[in-house]
Write a protein that holds these residues in place. Structure first.
Motif, PDB file in Angstrom:
ATOM      1  N   SER A 546       0.855  -1.178   0.000  1.00 28.28           N
ATOM      2  CA  SER A 546       0.000   0.000   0.000  1.00 28.28           C
ATOM      3  C   SER A 546       0.892   1.228   0.000  1.00 28.28           C
ATOM      4  CB  SER A 546      -0.896  -0.005   1.241  1.00 28.28           C
ATOM      5  OG  SER A 546      -1.557   1.228   1.397  1.00 28.28           O
ATOM      6  N   ALA A 547       0.597   2.173  -0.897  1.00 32.69           N
ATOM      7  CA  ALA A 547       1.408   3.384  -0.982  1.00 32.69           C
ATOM      8  C   ALA A 547       0.505   4.577  -1.251  1.00 32.69           C
ATOM      9  CB  ALA A 547       2.457   3.255  -2.079  1.00 32.69           C
ATOM     10  N   LEU A 548       0.980   5.736  -0.806  1.00 31.43           N
ATOM     11  CA  LEU A 548       0.244   6.986  -0.957  1.00 31.43           C
ATOM     12  C   LEU A 548       1.261   8.077  -1.254  1.00 31.43           C
ATOM     13  CD1 LEU A 548      -2.723   7.968  -0.657  1.00 31.43           C
ATOM     14  CD2 LEU A 548      -2.216   8.445   1.746  1.00 31.43           C
ATOM     15  N   HIS A 549       1.076   8.790  -2.354  1.00 33.85           N
ATOM     16  CA  HIS A 549       2.060   9.780  -2.800  1.00 33.85           C
ATOM     17  C   HIS A 549       1.386  11.135  -3.000  1.00 33.85           C
ATOM     18  CE1 HIS A 549       5.452  11.601  -4.840  1.00 33.85           C
ATOM     19  NE2 HIS A 549       4.684  11.868  -5.884  1.00 33.85           N
ATOM     20  N   PRO A 550       1.916  12.206  -2.367  1.00 34.97           N
ATOM     21  CA  PRO A 550       1.296  13.532  -2.522  1.00 34.97           C
ATOM     22  C   PRO A 550       1.582  14.130  -3.901  1.00 34.97           C
ATOM     23  CG  PRO A 550       3.302  13.702  -1.229  1.00 34.97           C
ATOM     24  CD  PRO A 550       3.076  12.224  -1.470  1.00 34.97           C
ATOM     25  N   LEU A 551       0.570  14.749  -4.482  1.00 32.53           N
ATOM     26  CA  LEU A 551       0.727  15.459  -5.751  1.00 32.53           C
ATOM     27  C   LEU A 551       0.521  16.957  -5.596  1.00 32.53           C
ATOM     28  CD1 LEU A 551      -1.116  13.111  -8.299  1.00 32.53           C
ATOM     29  CD2 LEU A 551       1.353  13.467  -8.081  1.00 32.53           C
ATOM     30  N   HIS A 552      -0.470  17.330  -4.791  1.00 33.18           N
ATOM     31  CA  HIS A 552      -0.756  18.761  -4.626  1.00 33.18           C
ATOM     32  C   HIS A 552      -1.469  18.984  -3.290  1.00 33.18           C
ATOM     33  CE1 HIS A 552      -1.784  22.891  -5.643  1.00 33.18           C
ATOM     34  NE2 HIS A 552      -3.013  22.643  -5.225  1.00 33.18           N
ATOM     35  N   GLY A 553      -1.031  20.008  -2.569  1.00 30.21           N
ATOM     36  CA  GLY A 553      -1.720  20.444  -1.361  1.00 30.21           C
ATOM     37  C   GLY A 553      -1.242  19.807  -0.078  1.00 30.21           C
ATOM     38  N   ALA A 579      -2.035  18.023   6.062  1.00 32.74           N
ATOM     39  CA  ALA A 579      -1.792  19.414   5.676  1.00 32.74           C
ATOM     40  C   ALA A 579      -2.683  20.321   6.511  1.00 32.74           C
ATOM     41  CB  ALA A 579      -2.070  19.633   4.188  1.00 32.74           C
ATOM     42  N   ASP A 580      -2.276  21.584   6.624  1.00 34.07           N
ATOM     43  CA  ASP A 580      -3.154  22.597   7.193  1.00 34.07           C
ATOM     44  C   ASP A 580      -4.195  22.973   6.143  1.00 34.07           C
ATOM     45  OD1 ASP A 580      -1.731  22.726   9.587  1.00 34.07           O
ATOM     46  OD2 ASP A 580      -0.329  24.211   8.770  1.00 34.07           O
ATOM     47  N   ALA A 581      -5.380  23.322   6.609  1.00 39.60           N
ATOM     48  CA  ALA A 581      -6.463  23.690   5.700  1.00 39.60           C
ATOM     49  C   ALA A 581      -6.646  25.199   5.692  1.00 39.60           C
ATOM     50  CB  ALA A 581      -7.764  23.008   6.113  1.00 39.60           C
ATOM     51  N   PRO A 582      -6.589  25.838   4.528  1.00 35.82           N
ATOM     52  CA  PRO A 582      -6.874  27.270   4.477  1.00 35.82           C
ATOM     53  C   PRO A 582      -8.333  27.529   4.843  1.00 35.82           C
ATOM     54  CG  PRO A 582      -6.705  26.365   2.266  1.00 35.82           C
ATOM     55  CD  PRO A 582      -6.288  25.279   3.208  1.00 35.82           C
ATOM     56  N   PRO A 583      -8.660  28.725   5.324  1.00 37.62           N
ATOM     57  CA  PRO A 583     -10.010  28.981   5.822  1.00 37.62           C
ATOM     58  C   PRO A 583     -11.094  29.066   4.757  1.00 37.62           C
ATOM     59  CG  PRO A 583      -8.666  30.955   5.891  1.00 37.62           C
ATOM     60  CD  PRO A 583      -7.743  29.845   5.538  1.00 37.62           C
ATOM     61  N   ASP A 584     -10.723  29.190   3.500  1.00 37.91           N
ATOM     62  CA  ASP A 584     -11.756  29.316   2.475  1.00 37.91           C
ATOM     63  C   ASP A 584     -11.819  28.076   1.583  1.00 37.91           C
ATOM     64  OD1 ASP A 584      -9.272  29.814   1.419  1.00 37.91           O
ATOM     65  OD2 ASP A 584      -9.743  31.821   0.693  1.00 37.91           O
ATOM     66  N   THR A 585     -10.811  27.865   0.752  1.00 36.93           N
ATOM     67  CA  THR A 585     -10.836  26.756  -0.204  1.00 36.93           C
ATOM     68  C   THR A 585      -9.503  26.041  -0.214  1.00 36.93           C
ATOM     69  OG1 THR A 585     -12.412  27.895  -1.629  1.00 36.93           O
ATOM     70  CG2 THR A 585     -11.150  26.120  -2.619  1.00 36.93           C
ATOM     71  N   GLY A 586      -9.547  24.719  -0.224  1.00 34.22           N
ATOM     72  CA  GLY A 586      -8.336  23.924  -0.321  1.00 34.22           C
ATOM     73  C   GLY A 586      -8.514  22.795  -1.322  1.00 34.22           C
ATOM     74  N   LEU A 587      -7.466  22.506  -2.089  1.00 33.81           N
ATOM     75  CA  LEU A 587      -7.497  21.421  -3.076  1.00 33.81           C
ATOM     76  C   LEU A 587      -6.340  20.478  -2.781  1.00 33.81           C
ATOM     77  CD1 LEU A 587      -8.940  20.496  -5.771  1.00 33.81           C
ATOM     78  CD2 LEU A 587      -6.962  21.493  -6.936  1.00 33.81           C
ATOM     79  N   TYR A 588      -6.647  19.174  -2.757  1.00 30.53           N
ATOM     80  CA  TYR A 588      -5.648  18.177  -2.364  1.00 30.53           C
ATOM     81  C   TYR A 588      -5.710  17.009  -3.340  1.00 30.53           C
ATOM     82  CZ  TYR A 588      -6.374  21.002   1.762  1.00 30.53           C
ATOM     83  OH  TYR A 588      -6.518  22.065   2.605  1.00 30.53           O
ATOM     84  N   ALA A 589      -4.544  16.646  -3.878  1.00 26.55           N
ATOM     85  CA  ALA A 589      -4.469  15.541  -4.830  1.00 26.55           C
ATOM     86  C   ALA A 589      -3.360  14.593  -4.418  1.00 26.55           C
ATOM     87  CB  ALA A 589      -4.209  16.068  -6.245  1.00 26.55           C
ATOM     88  N   ALA A 590      -3.635  13.291  -4.585  1.00 29.59           N
ATOM     89  CA  ALA A 590      -2.642  12.271  -4.233  1.00 29.59           C
ATOM     90  C   ALA A 590      -2.852  11.049  -5.096  1.00 29.59           C
ATOM     91  CB  ALA A 590      -2.759  11.899  -2.757  1.00 29.59           C
ATOM     92  N   LEU A 591      -1.787  10.276  -5.252  1.00 32.13           N
ATOM     93  CA  LEU A 591      -1.871   8.968  -5.895  1.00 32.13           C
ATOM     94  C   LEU A 591      -1.845   7.899  -4.813  1.00 32.13           C
ATOM     95  CD1 LEU A 591       0.531   9.031  -8.980  1.00 32.13           C
ATOM     96  CD2 LEU A 591      -1.964   8.996  -8.995  1.00 32.13           C
ATOM     97  N   ALA A 592      -2.689   6.893  -4.990  1.00 31.42           N
ATOM     98  CA  ALA A 592      -2.707   5.753  -4.080  1.00 31.42           C
ATOM     99  C   ALA A 592      -2.613   4.475  -4.891  1.00 31.42           C
ATOM    100  CB  ALA A 592      -3.989   5.745  -3.237  1.00 31.42           C
ATOM    101  N   THR A 593      -2.144   3.426  -4.246  1.00 31.78           N
ATOM    102  CA  THR A 593      -2.115   2.126  -4.908  1.00 31.78           C
ATOM    103  C   THR A 593      -2.176   1.013  -3.870  1.00 31.78           C
ATOM    104  OG1 THR A 593      -0.973   0.779  -6.588  1.00 31.78           O
ATOM    105  CG2 THR A 593       0.392   1.816  -4.921  1.00 31.78           C
ATOM    106  N   LEU A 594      -2.787  -0.076  -4.291  1.00 31.58           N
ATOM    107  CA  LEU A 594      -2.785  -1.331  -3.541  1.00 31.58           C
ATOM    108  C   LEU A 594      -2.409  -2.403  -4.542  1.00 31.58           C
ATOM    109  CD1 LEU A 594      -3.575  -3.028  -0.967  1.00 31.58           C
ATOM    110  CD2 LEU A 594      -5.795  -3.335  -2.089  1.00 31.58           C
ATOM    111  N   THR A 595      -1.336  -3.113  -4.293  1.00 29.81           N
ATOM    112  CA  THR A 595      -0.877  -4.080  -5.284  1.00 29.81           C
ATOM    113  C   THR A 595      -0.181  -5.263  -4.624  1.00 29.81           C
ATOM    114  OG1 THR A 595       0.483  -4.374  -7.275  1.00 29.81           O
ATOM    115  CG2 THR A 595       1.312  -2.854  -5.608  1.00 29.81           C
TER     116      THR A 595
END
Length: 661
Positions: A546-553, A579-595
């Motif tokens: 199992s792996a999790l990789h940050p892309l954005h945020g 991550a800390d969350a900004p008070p208005d809008t936050g966008l978060y992207a990551a890659l995950a895998t199970l193999t």
């Protein structure tokens, strides 16, 4: 197998494998008959002297010991009835005589506190469990009518009818329970005991069933959005079994195409190792997950070939028998592989696992049926990599040939009833983003797997009511989207204005998970977890990665532990991003895998972010340069919307694009 009243086998005894007819599982119809006989023999050692109750050892359910004893009688009766009816009445071990004796004893003085009497059937919120078991008793009597019911004296038949009619005169739970009334009513009519009461019960059940149909062969289990294994082992099984037994062309013509459509997607939820999807409640019923596959094969309403149907059915039966579902006493345990408390619900009792008997509906196909004579063929998960979107229930299926693992990404099934609003307690069997055939969710008191959370004032949010935003797929890729209002406990249950919109995009073994958060309170943090895995040796199924990789945020990453483990491993670890969350809008992207691939390429090499803003992200995939863009917006009603566009792969005629709102 030889059964006697003396010494009993300590393990299930099966005939030799037949790898010519069944190259994938080795199982034939004889294995199914032997499995039924072995499970019955083990259970009947715990019968009362009058055979009315089977008081299997173990902790009682919330309904109490007497109800559990009735459950033991009724659910094993299903297995015996399918076994004898499928053999044209042949009953070499005398099962039906025992059930006839039990019927006479249990209905003599129902409701009395003695050694044999069955509990009365009352409203579901008073003493409802006997209503569930009445359906199994009714189906068992219907299947074996000429060998059991027709040979009873009139007094026993009258008493049995009166007890069964309790199911028609009391209030079921507001879900598939109405089909228990349907099973009782259709049996009474088949036995020449129908009337206005049975007709009304049938009409009510079918009317509600229509209101729960959502398309693509999927029913909600009652009002709301609960989509799980109850589709197969209840909502399709009961009406189709009646239509098949009654040779009702109109009902077969109505329900049959829906079963076919359901199996078109559901067949992909079984892993190459035979495991059904670990998702939803009542998972201790185990190989009952194959009931819809069997009903489709028996009735002819299936998109699967006979060889593929048997591959799925025998694969899931063997999966559990090989992994310790029956202990040294031969009884099905309360759990998944072996005993596992977190798999259970409050209504789970020692006899509950015997609803696995529903898969023995396969034995209604006689020995010469293609289900048993055709050579086994690969399961859908054993073919090329597949991605299948099911917009009606809001599910996304992803299978990979290299390891035989199937993953389910949940953007539509929540098991929150309409009156519960947003305050229902967290449910790991529905609230997680993803499930698979090789992993289970972590226990409620451990760190949650596959979960996006907002953390405010020291409390971590849960996802309860899921609002689907769409789903779609192309050639080798697909997506599903939803949004929810985060719920907190302890502390204030809701944060006004806080919303989370989510998209899962998959291709190959990769999962792109993107979340858009609006209205986070000051000081809030967010977290994303991945798949919960152990060392892979608990059941000898080999290691998972199992792996999790940050892309954005995301700004932080670590691994958290789940000491209670899962249904697959005693102890688990879960990758996490924070991550800390900004008070208005936050966008978060990551890659995950199970193999389960032995040397998978690092996630960091799979994709890169080309552009990202407050409400959108675009990713380029390393293998072929294809691009995926995910964008979020607020609709006219203020509720979130999501758009998913994929270009550069998946279409022989050029770029492929799918937009979802």
């Amino acid at each position: 197998m030889t059964l006697t009243d003396g010494a009993h086998p300590t393990v299930l005894e099966l005939p030799p494998e037949d790898r010519e007819l069944s190259p994938y599982t080795g199982y034939t119809r004889a294995h199914w008959e032997a499995a039924a006989d072995g499970l019955l023999d083990a259970a009947w050692r715990w019968a009362t002297p009058g055979s009315a109750l089977l008081d299997l050892p173990g902790r009682p359910s919330g309904s109490g010991v007497r109800s559990d004893g009735l459950e033991g009688y009724a659910r094993t009766f299903l297995a015996a009835a399918f076994r004898v009816a499928g053999a044209g009445g042949a009953d070499p071990y005398g099962w039906l005589g025992r059930y006839a004796d039990g019927l006479a004893s249990g209905t003599r003085t129902p409701g009395r506190d003695d050694a044999e009497s069955w509990p009365l059937i009352l409203d579901h919120h008073v003493q409802g469990q006997p209503m569930v078991e009445s359906a199994s008793v009714a189906i068992g009597l219907r299947l074996t009518r000429e060998w059991l019911w027709d040979r009873l004296d009139d007094g026993v038949r009258d008493r049995a009818e009166e007890w069964l009619r309790g199911a028609l005169r009391h209030t079921p739970a507001p879900n598939n329970w109405y089909l228990f009334q349907y099973a009782v009513a259709t049996f009474l009519e088949s036995a020449g005991r129908g009337d206005g009461e049975t007709e009304r019960a049938k009409e009510r059940a079918l009317r509600l069933l229509e209101s729960w149909y959502r398309g693509q062969g999927w029913y909600a289990d009652g009002d709301g959005r609960a989509f799980d294994h109850y589709n197969g082992w209840a909502l399709h099984l009961y009406p189709m079994l009646h239509a098949h037994l009654a040779r009702d062309a109109a009902q077969l013509g109505h329900h049959g195409p829906r079963l076919r459509a359901h199996l078109d997607g559901f067949a992909l939820t079984f892993g190459a190792d035979g495991a059904p999807m670990y998702f939803g409640r009542s998972l201790t019923y185990r190989f009952a997950a194959g009931a819809a596959v069997a009903m489709g094969a028996v009735s002819g309403h299936t998109p699967l070939t006979p060889g593929a149907s048997r591959r799925l059915l025998s694969g899931t039966l063997r999966y559990f028998l090989d992994r310790g579902a029956t202990g040294t006493d031969g009884l099905l345990s309360l759990g998944w592989h072996g005993p596992h408390d977190a798999t259970l619900q409050h209504y789970s009792g020692p006899s509950s696992p015997y609803w696995a008997a529903k898969s023995f509906v396969s034995l209604l196909a006689p020995a010469g049926h293609p289900l048993w004579t055709a050579t086994e063929e690969p399961a859908p998960s054993e073919g090329p990599d597949r991605v299948l979107a099911l917009p009606a229930p809001g599910l996304l299926l992803q299978s990979t040939r290299a390891d035989g693992v199937v993953r389910l990404h949940n953007h539509g099934s929540d098991h929150v009833r309409p009156h519960e609003g947003e305050s229902a307690a967290a449910d790991p069997h529905y609230g997680r983003q993803a499930y698979s055939t090789r992993t289970g969710p972590t226990a409620p008191d451990n760190a949650p797997d596959n979960h996006f959370a907002v953390e405010a004032a020291g409390a971590r949010s849960t996802r309860r009511r899921i609002r689907p935003l769409g789903a779609g797929h192309g050639d080798g890729w697909g997506w599903a989207a939803s949004w929810h209002l985060p719920v907190f406990a302890p502390g204030p249950p809701m944060v006004p204005g806080l919303r989370v919109a989510s998209v899962t995009f998959v291709r190959g073994r990769y999962e792109l998970r993107v979340h858009h958060v609006t209205g986070a309170p000051p000081g809030a943090r967010v977290s994303q977890t991945g798949w919960a895995t152990g060392d892979g040796t608990d059941r000898g199924d080999g290691p998972l990665r199992s792996a999790l990789h940050p892309l954005h945020g995301w700004t932080g990453s670590d691994t958290v532990r789940a000491p209670q483990g899962t249904a697959y491993t005693r102890w688990a670890r879960v990758p996490r991003l924070t991550a800390d969350a900004p008070p208005d809008t936050g966008l978060y992207a990551a890659l995950a895998t199970l193999t389960a691939e032995p040397e998978p390429a690092p996630l960091a090499e799979a994709a890169e972010v080309l552009a990202a803003g407050p409400g959108s992200v675009e990713v380029r995939w390393a293998d072929d340069g294809a691009r995926t863009r995910i964008a979020f917006a607020s609709g006219a009603d203020g509720e979130p919307e999501a758009t998913v566009t994929h270009t550069g792969s998946g279409s022989a005629g050029g770029p492929a694009a799918v937009d979802g709102e």
